[in-house]
Write a protein that holds these residues in place. Structure first.
Motif, PDB file in Angstrom:
ATOM      1  N   PRO A  81       4.349 -35.126   0.735  1.00  0.00           N
ATOM      2  CA  PRO A  81       4.103 -36.172  -0.257  1.00  0.00           C
ATOM      3  C   PRO A  81       4.986 -37.393  -0.048  1.00  0.00           C
ATOM      4  N   GLU A  82       4.497 -38.530  -0.490  1.00  0.00           N
ATOM      5  CA  GLU A  82       5.270 -39.764  -0.427  1.00  0.00           C
ATOM      6  C   GLU A  82       6.567 -39.585  -1.207  1.00  0.00           C
ATOM      7  N   GLY A  83       7.662 -40.017  -0.635  1.00  0.00           N
ATOM      8  CA  GLY A  83       8.963 -39.916  -1.283  1.00  0.00           C
ATOM      9  C   GLY A  83       9.753 -38.683  -0.894  1.00  0.00           C
ATOM     10  N   ALA A  84       9.105 -37.702  -0.267  1.00  0.00           N
ATOM     11  CA  ALA A  84       9.818 -36.496   0.160  1.00  0.00           C
ATOM     12  C   ALA A  84      10.571 -36.780   1.453  1.00  0.00           C
ATOM     13  N   ASP A  85      11.738 -36.182   1.601  1.00  0.00           N
ATOM     14  CA  ASP A  85      12.529 -36.306   2.823  1.00  0.00           C
ATOM     15  C   ASP A  85      12.199 -35.108   3.717  1.00  0.00           C
ATOM     16  N   PRO A  86      11.470 -35.320   4.830  1.00  0.00           N
ATOM     17  CA  PRO A  86      11.081 -34.196   5.693  1.00  0.00           C
ATOM     18  C   PRO A  86      12.259 -33.362   6.186  1.00  0.00           C
ATOM     19  N   GLY A  87      13.437 -33.936   6.293  1.00  0.00           N
ATOM     20  CA  GLY A  87      14.613 -33.202   6.749  1.00  0.00           C
ATOM     21  C   GLY A  87      15.140 -32.195   5.733  1.00  0.00           C
ATOM     22  N   ARG A  88      14.669 -32.282   4.493  1.00  0.00           N
ATOM     23  CA  ARG A  88      15.127 -31.356   3.450  1.00  0.00           C
ATOM     24  C   ARG A  88      14.044 -30.349   3.054  1.00  0.00           C
ATOM     25  N   LEU A  89      12.959 -30.277   3.830  1.00  0.00           N
ATOM     26  CA  LEU A  89      11.857 -29.381   3.473  1.00  0.00           C
ATOM     27  C   LEU A  89      12.045 -27.979   4.049  1.00  0.00           C
ATOM     28  N   LYS A  90      11.568 -27.001   3.321  1.00  0.00           N
ATOM     29  CA  LYS A  90      11.504 -25.612   3.768  1.00  0.00           C
ATOM     30  C   LYS A  90      10.283 -24.993   3.104  1.00  0.00           C
ATOM     31  N   VAL A  91       9.936 -23.786   3.500  1.00  0.00           N
ATOM     32  CA  VAL A  91       8.846 -23.080   2.831  1.00  0.00           C
ATOM     33  C   VAL A  91       9.393 -21.802   2.211  1.00  0.00           C
ATOM     34  N   VAL A  92       8.822 -21.461   1.083  1.00  0.00           N
ATOM     35  CA  VAL A  92       9.139 -20.234   0.362  1.00  0.00           C
ATOM     36  C   VAL A  92       7.807 -19.546   0.110  1.00  0.00           C
ATOM     37  N   GLY A  93       7.762 -18.254   0.358  1.00  0.00           N
ATOM     38  CA  GLY A  93       6.523 -17.523   0.124  1.00  0.00           C
ATOM     39  C   GLY A  93       6.788 -16.165  -0.460  1.00  0.00           C
ATOM     40  N   TRP A  94       5.798 -15.645  -1.180  1.00  0.00           N
ATOM     41  CA  TRP A  94       5.895 -14.280  -1.694  1.00  0.00           C
ATOM     42  C   TRP A  94       4.518 -13.654  -1.741  1.00  0.00           C
ATOM     43  N   VAL A  95       4.528 -12.324  -1.828  1.00  0.00           N
ATOM     44  CA  VAL A  95       3.300 -11.549  -1.884  1.00  0.00           C
ATOM     45  C   VAL A  95       3.367 -10.646  -3.113  1.00  0.00           C
ATOM     46  N   GLU A  96       2.284 -10.636  -3.882  1.00  0.00           N
ATOM     47  CA  GLU A  96       2.183  -9.804  -5.079  1.00  0.00           C
ATOM     48  C   GLU A  96       1.154  -8.703  -4.846  1.00  0.00           C
ATOM     49  N   ASP A  97       1.353  -7.572  -5.518  1.00  0.00           N
ATOM     50  CA  ASP A  97       0.359  -6.507  -5.468  1.00  0.00           C
ATOM     51  C   ASP A  97      -0.684  -6.746  -6.567  1.00  0.00           C
ATOM     52  N   ALA A  98      -1.616  -5.817  -6.731  1.00  0.00           N
ATOM     53  CA  ALA A  98      -2.711  -5.971  -7.695  1.00  0.00           C
ATOM     54  C   ALA A  98      -2.211  -6.074  -9.137  1.00  0.00           C
ATOM     55  N   GLN A  99      -1.020  -5.548  -9.429  1.00  0.00           N
ATOM     56  CA  GLN A  99      -0.454  -5.616 -10.779  1.00  0.00           C
ATOM     57  C   GLN A  99       0.421  -6.858 -10.986  1.00  0.00           C
ATOM     58  N   GLY A 100       0.503  -7.729  -9.983  1.00  0.00           N
ATOM     59  CA  GLY A 100       1.290  -8.947 -10.094  1.00  0.00           C
ATOM     60  C   GLY A 100       2.769  -8.761  -9.803  1.00  0.00           C
ATOM     61  N   ARG A 101       3.161  -7.600  -9.284  1.00  0.00           N
ATOM     62  CA  ARG A 101       4.563  -7.368  -8.925  1.00  0.00           C
ATOM     63  C   ARG A 101       4.846  -7.976  -7.560  1.00  0.00           C
ATOM     64  N   ILE A 102       5.978  -8.645  -7.438  1.00  0.00           N
ATOM     65  CA  ILE A 102       6.366  -9.220  -6.148  1.00  0.00           C
ATOM     66  C   ILE A 102       6.789  -8.081  -5.230  1.00  0.00           C
ATOM     67  N   ARG A 103       6.131  -7.990  -4.072  1.00  0.00           N
ATOM     68  CA  ARG A 103       6.407  -6.922  -3.111  1.00  0.00           C
ATOM     69  C   ARG A 103       7.209  -7.410  -1.915  1.00  0.00           C
ATOM     70  N   ALA A 104       7.170  -8.719  -1.655  1.00  0.00           N
ATOM     71  CA  ALA A 104       7.940  -9.309  -0.551  1.00  0.00           C
ATOM     72  C   ALA A 104       8.135 -10.787  -0.869  1.00  0.00           C
ATOM     73  N   ILE A 105       9.295 -11.317  -0.464  1.00  0.00           N
ATOM     74  CA  ILE A 105       9.585 -12.737  -0.668  1.00  0.00           C
ATOM     75  C   ILE A 105      10.414 -13.220   0.523  1.00  0.00           C
ATOM     76  N   ALA A 106      10.180 -14.462   0.944  1.00  0.00           N
ATOM     77  CA  ALA A 106      10.898 -14.994   2.112  1.00  0.00           C
ATOM     78  C   ALA A 106      11.048 -16.505   1.986  1.00  0.00           C
ATOM     79  N   GLU A 107      12.040 -17.014   2.697  1.00  0.00           N
ATOM     80  CA  GLU A 107      12.323 -18.449   2.747  1.00  0.00           C
ATOM     81  C   GLU A 107      12.574 -18.819   4.203  1.00  0.00           C
ATOM     82  N   SER A 108      12.037 -19.965   4.631  1.00  0.00           N
ATOM     83  CA  SER A 108      12.277 -20.392   6.011  1.00  0.00           C
ATOM     84  C   SER A 108      13.727 -20.841   6.153  1.00  0.00           C
ATOM     85  N   ARG A 109      14.279 -20.596   7.338  1.00  0.00           N
ATOM     86  CA  ARG A 109      15.654 -20.972   7.622  1.00  0.00           C
ATOM     87  C   ARG A 109      15.710 -21.747   8.930  1.00  0.00           C
ATOM     88  N   CYS A 110      14.810 -22.685   9.102  1.00  0.00           N
ATOM     89  CA  CYS A 110      14.746 -23.474  10.327  1.00  0.00           C
ATOM     90  C   CYS A 110      15.876 -24.500  10.346  1.00  0.00           C
TER      91      CYS A 110
END
Length: 117
Positions: A81-110
């Motif tokens: 998006p406009e105004g974002a500093d690409p040097g400060r970006l990372k991704v965060v992701g998670w996976v939920e099961d059928a009951q909505g419980r988080i089963r895995a979570i991760a963050e990029s460390r590039c």
């Protein structure tokens, strides 16, 4: 696992993958997050700002294929998006099961461009 590439023409390549340890359905989320240091935009504290979100279609309406049972994977370019500093970006992701419980979570460390953190 989540990952992102280098910014290119206003986009950054992102990915999320999971080697399921059981049967789904699974629901995944992938966020493009900007780490804002203290003092940015008048805030006295450091914070994280979600700049984009993606929800891959892992809740399949059919039985998963043999390959999908081994590894769920999605790769997607996300617009910076406009105004974002690409040097400060990372991704965060998670996976939920059928009951909505988080089963895995991760963050990029590039490393930022130049290799220093």
């Amino acid at each position: 696992r989540v990952a992102h590439g280098l910014p290119l023409n206003g986009y950054v390549g992102t990915s999320i993958s999971l080697s399921p340890a059981g049967r789904g359905p699974w629901r995944a989320w992938l966020l493009l997050v900007e780490a804002l240091p203290a003092g940015t935009e008048g805030s006295p504290v450091a914070r994280h700002l979600v700049r984009a979100a993606f929800n891959p279609p892992w809740d399949l309406p059919r039985a998963p294929t043999a390959a999908e049972r081994q590894r769920l994977w999605e790769s997607r370019p996300l617009r910076i998006p406009e105004g974002a500093d690409p040097g400060r970006l990372k991704v965060v992701g998670w996976v939920e099961d059928a009951q909505g419980r988080i089963r895995a979570i991760a963050e990029s460390r590039c490393l930022p461009v130049g290799g220093k953190q």
